[in-house]
Structure formats: C-alpha cells, structure tokens
Motif scaffolding. Structure first.
Motif, mmCIF file in Angstrom:
data_model
loop_
_atom_site.group_PDB
_atom_site.id
_atom_site.type_symbol
_atom_site.label_atom_id
_atom_site.label_comp_id
_atom_site.label_asym_id
_atom_site.label_seq_id
_atom_site.Cartn_x
_atom_site.Cartn_y
_atom_site.Cartn_z
ATOM 1 N N SER A 69 37.290 11.891 87.399
ATOM 2 C CA SER A 69 37.967 12.340 86.180
ATOM 3 C C SER A 69 39.066 11.347 85.807
ATOM 4 C CB SER A 69 38.594 13.717 86.412
ATOM 5 O OG SER A 69 39.702 13.586 87.305
ATOM 6 N N ARG A 70 39.532 11.436 84.579
ATOM 7 C CA ARG A 70 40.612 10.533 84.157
ATOM 8 C C ARG A 70 41.881 10.808 84.947
ATOM 9 N NH1 ARG A 70 44.094 12.917 80.464
ATOM 10 N NH2 ARG A 70 43.424 14.923 79.652
ATOM 11 N N HIS A 71 42.103 12.073 85.335
ATOM 12 C CA HIS A 71 43.288 12.396 86.136
ATOM 13 C C HIS A 71 43.211 11.754 87.522
ATOM 14 C CE1 HIS A 71 43.807 15.872 83.255
ATOM 15 N NE2 HIS A 71 45.005 15.305 83.260
ATOM 16 N N LEU A 72 42.043 11.834 88.155
ATOM 17 C CA LEU A 72 41.893 11.227 89.471
ATOM 18 C C LEU A 72 42.051 9.710 89.377
ATOM 19 C CD1 LEU A 72 41.353 11.345 92.468
ATOM 20 C CD2 LEU A 72 38.893 11.480 91.980
ATOM 21 N N MET A 73 41.458 9.099 88.355
ATOM 22 C CA MET A 73 41.600 7.648 88.189
ATOM 23 C C MET A 73 43.045 7.273 87.916
ATOM 24 S SD MET A 73 39.050 5.917 88.968
ATOM 25 C CE MET A 73 39.765 4.338 88.536
ATOM 26 N N ALA A 74 43.747 8.078 87.132
ATOM 27 C CA ALA A 74 45.157 7.795 86.852
ATOM 28 C C ALA A 74 45.990 7.875 88.133
ATOM 29 C CB ALA A 74 45.697 8.778 85.804
ATOM 30 N N ALA A 75 45.717 8.880 88.958
ATOM 31 C CA ALA A 75 46.444 9.024 90.218
ATOM 32 C C ALA A 75 46.133 7.859 91.158
ATOM 33 C CB ALA A 75 46.098 10.355 90.878
ATOM 34 N N LEU A 76 44.869 7.502 91.276
ATOM 35 C CA LEU A 76 44.473 6.373 92.132
ATOM 36 C C LEU A 76 45.106 5.072 91.658
ATOM 37 C CD1 LEU A 76 40.703 7.138 92.725
ATOM 38 C CD2 LEU A 76 42.369 6.666 94.538
ATOM 39 N N THR A 77 45.041 4.834 90.361
ATOM 40 C CA THR A 77 45.610 3.610 89.795
ATOM 41 C C THR A 77 47.111 3.560 90.012
ATOM 42 O OG1 THR A 77 43.859 3.569 88.125
ATOM 43 C CG2 THR A 77 45.804 2.256 87.677
ATOM 44 N N SER A 78 47.762 4.685 89.815
ATOM 45 C CA SER A 78 49.208 4.770 90.016
ATOM 46 C C SER A 78 49.566 4.470 91.475
ATOM 47 C CB SER A 78 49.681 6.172 89.616
ATOM 48 O OG SER A 78 51.020 6.362 89.947
ATOM 49 N N PHE A 79 48.910 5.142 92.396
ATOM 50 C CA PHE A 79 49.182 4.947 93.830
ATOM 51 C C PHE A 79 48.893 3.500 94.222
ATOM 52 C CE2 PHE A 79 48.492 5.293 98.381
ATOM 53 C CZ PHE A 79 49.421 6.245 98.784
ATOM 54 N N CYS A 80 47.799 2.974 93.685
ATOM 55 C CA CYS A 80 47.349 1.623 94.002
ATOM 56 C C CYS A 80 48.336 0.564 93.500
ATOM 57 C CB CYS A 80 45.989 1.402 93.349
ATOM 58 S SG CYS A 80 44.970 0.200 94.178
ATOM 59 N N SER A 81 49.067 0.875 92.442
ATOM 60 C CA SER A 81 49.986 -0.106 91.870
ATOM 61 C C SER A 81 51.092 -0.497 92.854
ATOM 62 C CB SER A 81 50.598 0.429 90.573
ATOM 63 O OG SER A 81 51.496 1.492 90.852
ATOM 64 N N LYS A 82 51.390 0.367 93.792
ATOM 65 C CA LYS A 82 52.463 0.086 94.754
ATOM 66 C C LYS A 82 51.974 0.074 96.197
ATOM 67 C CE LYS A 82 57.319 1.364 95.297
ATOM 68 N NZ LYS A 82 58.349 2.320 94.843
ATOM 69 N N TYR A 83 50.929 0.835 96.476
ATOM 70 C CA TYR A 83 50.469 0.995 97.855
ATOM 71 C C TYR A 83 48.970 0.714 97.985
ATOM 72 C CZ TYR A 83 55.010 3.300 98.261
ATOM 73 O OH TYR A 83 56.351 3.577 98.237
ATOM 74 N N SER A 84 48.545 -0.425 97.454
ATOM 75 C CA SER A 84 47.106 -0.728 97.448
ATOM 76 C C SER A 84 46.567 -1.003 98.850
ATOM 77 C CB SER A 84 46.794 -1.893 96.511
ATOM 78 O OG SER A 84 47.414 -3.083 96.951
ATOM 79 N N HIS A 85 47.363 -1.610 99.703
ATOM 80 C CA HIS A 85 46.878 -1.976 101.038
ATOM 81 C C HIS A 85 46.475 -0.747 101.858
ATOM 82 C CE1 HIS A 85 46.388 -5.436 103.700
ATOM 83 N NE2 HIS A 85 46.776 -4.654 104.696
ATOM 84 N N PRO A 86 47.353 0.247 102.006
ATOM 85 C CA PRO A 86 46.919 1.431 102.761
ATOM 86 C C PRO A 86 45.798 2.199 102.074
ATOM 87 C CG PRO A 86 49.130 1.755 101.880
ATOM 88 C CD PRO A 86 48.771 0.319 101.654
ATOM 89 N N LEU A 87 45.806 2.218 100.747
ATOM 90 C CA LEU A 87 44.731 2.910 100.028
ATOM 91 C C LEU A 87 43.389 2.262 100.332
ATOM 92 C CD1 LEU A 87 44.243 5.196 97.843
ATOM 93 C CD2 LEU A 87 44.073 3.308 96.233
ATOM 94 N N CYS A 88 43.349 0.927 100.311
ATOM 95 C CA CYS A 88 42.103 0.218 100.628
ATOM 96 C C CYS A 88 41.665 0.502 102.052
ATOM 97 C CB CYS A 88 42.301 -1.285 100.468
ATOM 98 S SG CYS A 88 42.387 -1.799 98.768
ATOM 99 N N ARG A 89 42.600 0.437 102.971
ATOM 100 C CA ARG A 89 42.272 0.678 104.382
ATOM 101 C C ARG A 89 41.630 2.051 104.564
ATOM 102 N NH1 ARG A 89 41.580 -3.155 107.846
ATOM 103 N NH2 ARG A 89 43.309 -4.551 108.100
ATOM 104 N N VAL A 90 42.229 3.061 103.941
ATOM 105 C CA VAL A 90 41.757 4.435 104.133
ATOM 106 C C VAL A 90 40.453 4.684 103.379
ATOM 107 C CG1 VAL A 90 42.290 6.850 103.618
ATOM 108 C CG2 VAL A 90 44.032 5.389 104.642
ATOM 109 N N LEU A 91 40.445 4.379 102.079
ATOM 110 C CA LEU A 91 39.276 4.701 101.256
ATOM 111 C C LEU A 91 38.071 3.834 101.583
ATOM 112 C CD1 LEU A 91 40.509 5.431 97.633
ATOM 113 C CD2 LEU A 91 39.907 7.023 99.446
#
Length: 193
Positions: A69-91
């Motif tokens: 959904s656009r909400h999930l993409m917005a949340a992912l993009t937002s989180f990724c803007s500052k914390y992309s490294h841990p997001l990549c590791r986990v996802l």
C-alpha cells in the motif's frame, strides 16, 4: 518515553513493540510512528533500529501477495531515509531465505534499491545476494543494483563477475540472466575483462 537518552536492551525494546502492537498496527499509524522515530535525537543505535525494522516491517513484507500500500511504502521509504542499513539487513535477509518466488517481496526490494538506498546500503544488498545461491527471483535485485551504476569496491565487483561466470550454465535459457550480464558489461566495461 525516550529511546535515545535511555537505550533499551533488545528484550525491553521487543517488549515495548509488542505492547504497542507495532507489527500489526494500522499502516497510517506506522507512517506517523516512523516520522516520530526520524525526529528523535540523537540517532538510534544500529541494534535498536534493527529490532524496530523487524517489528515494524518484517511480517508485513513477508506476507505481501500484492503490491504494498502507499502507506506501507511511505513508512518504508521514511525509515529507509535514515536507517537503510539495518532495514536492508533485516528485510533482505528474510527475503533471501524465503522459499518460493516471493514476487512482491522481490519487487519491493528492487524499488528500495532503485529509489531509496544510500550507496553503502546498495553494496550491502549486493554482498548479501552474493552470499546465497543465485536464483531467478534474485536476478531482478542484481539488475536493480547495477542500474544504480554505483562505484563498487573491486573485491565486490570481482565476486559478482565470478558468481555470474560460475552460474552461467544454470541460467543458459534465462532472459533475465542475459540482461544482467549485458548490464554488467555496459556499466562496468572498463573494469571487466
């Protein structure tokens, strides 16, 4: 409550996430929560953001059967803007281990690579993909990495070339593999002999 001045240990943070039901909260709330996280100072630790990435996104991403959904993409993009490294590791680690096609998960990873990740996180994605046996579902992720045209460390580029050479017989009839090799030779023609 402060997550920065009094860092929580993993069990405490996981307990807090569970108490707040972050893994199942409505997606509009997820967007607001991520905005609040980004405003915290100082920045959260890597270990804290890895726990948050898992609690906020992992179940949602692994259960995708249609585009997010656009909400999930917005949340992912937002989180990724500052914390992309841990997001990549986990996802990405979870997507790589997930059996089957995982078409929506693969598309999501491609979108994150193409539009959201910092160069160091793009390199992390590439190194993680090269750690597992290559499959048809991972070829678009590699294609997205090459599409960024980032300068790769020589050892990572060498590993990519070696992996593609070794795997070529298994992908003899794959159009995606042919596109990937063509992209590699185009983007890194000066470095690939």
């Amino acid at each position: 409550l402060s997550l920065t001045s009094h860092p929580l240990c993993h069990p405490q943070l996981e307990g807090l996430c569970s108490f707040l039901q972050l893994s199942t909260c409505p997606e509009p709330f997820l967007v607001r929560f991520c905005s609040w996280l980004l405003a915290l100072t100082p920045d959260l630790s890597y270990s804290s953001t890895a726990v948050l990435a898992e609690q906020l996104f992992l179940r949602r991403v692994l259960s995708l059967t249609q585009p997010p959904s656009r909400h999930l993409m917005a949340a992912l993009t937002s989180f990724c803007s500052k914390y992309s490294h841990p997001l990549c590791r986990v996802l990405l680690a979870a997507v790589l281990q997930e059996p089957g096609e995982g078409a929506e998960q693969t598309k999501l990873m491609c979108e994150l690579v193409e539009e959201c990740l910092e160069p160091h996180s793009v390199q992390l994605v590439l190194s993680q993909v090269l750690e597992v046996p290559l499959s048809e579902k991972l070829l678009p992720v590699l294609q997205a990495v090459l599409g960024r045209q980032e300068v790769l460390p020589p050892e990572l580029l060498d590993l990519l070339v070696l992996t593609l050479c070794q795997q070529a017989p298994a992908f003899a009839t794959s159009l995606n593999f042919a596109k990937l090799v063509t992209a590699l030779l185009t983007v890194y023609q000066g470095q690939v002999s």
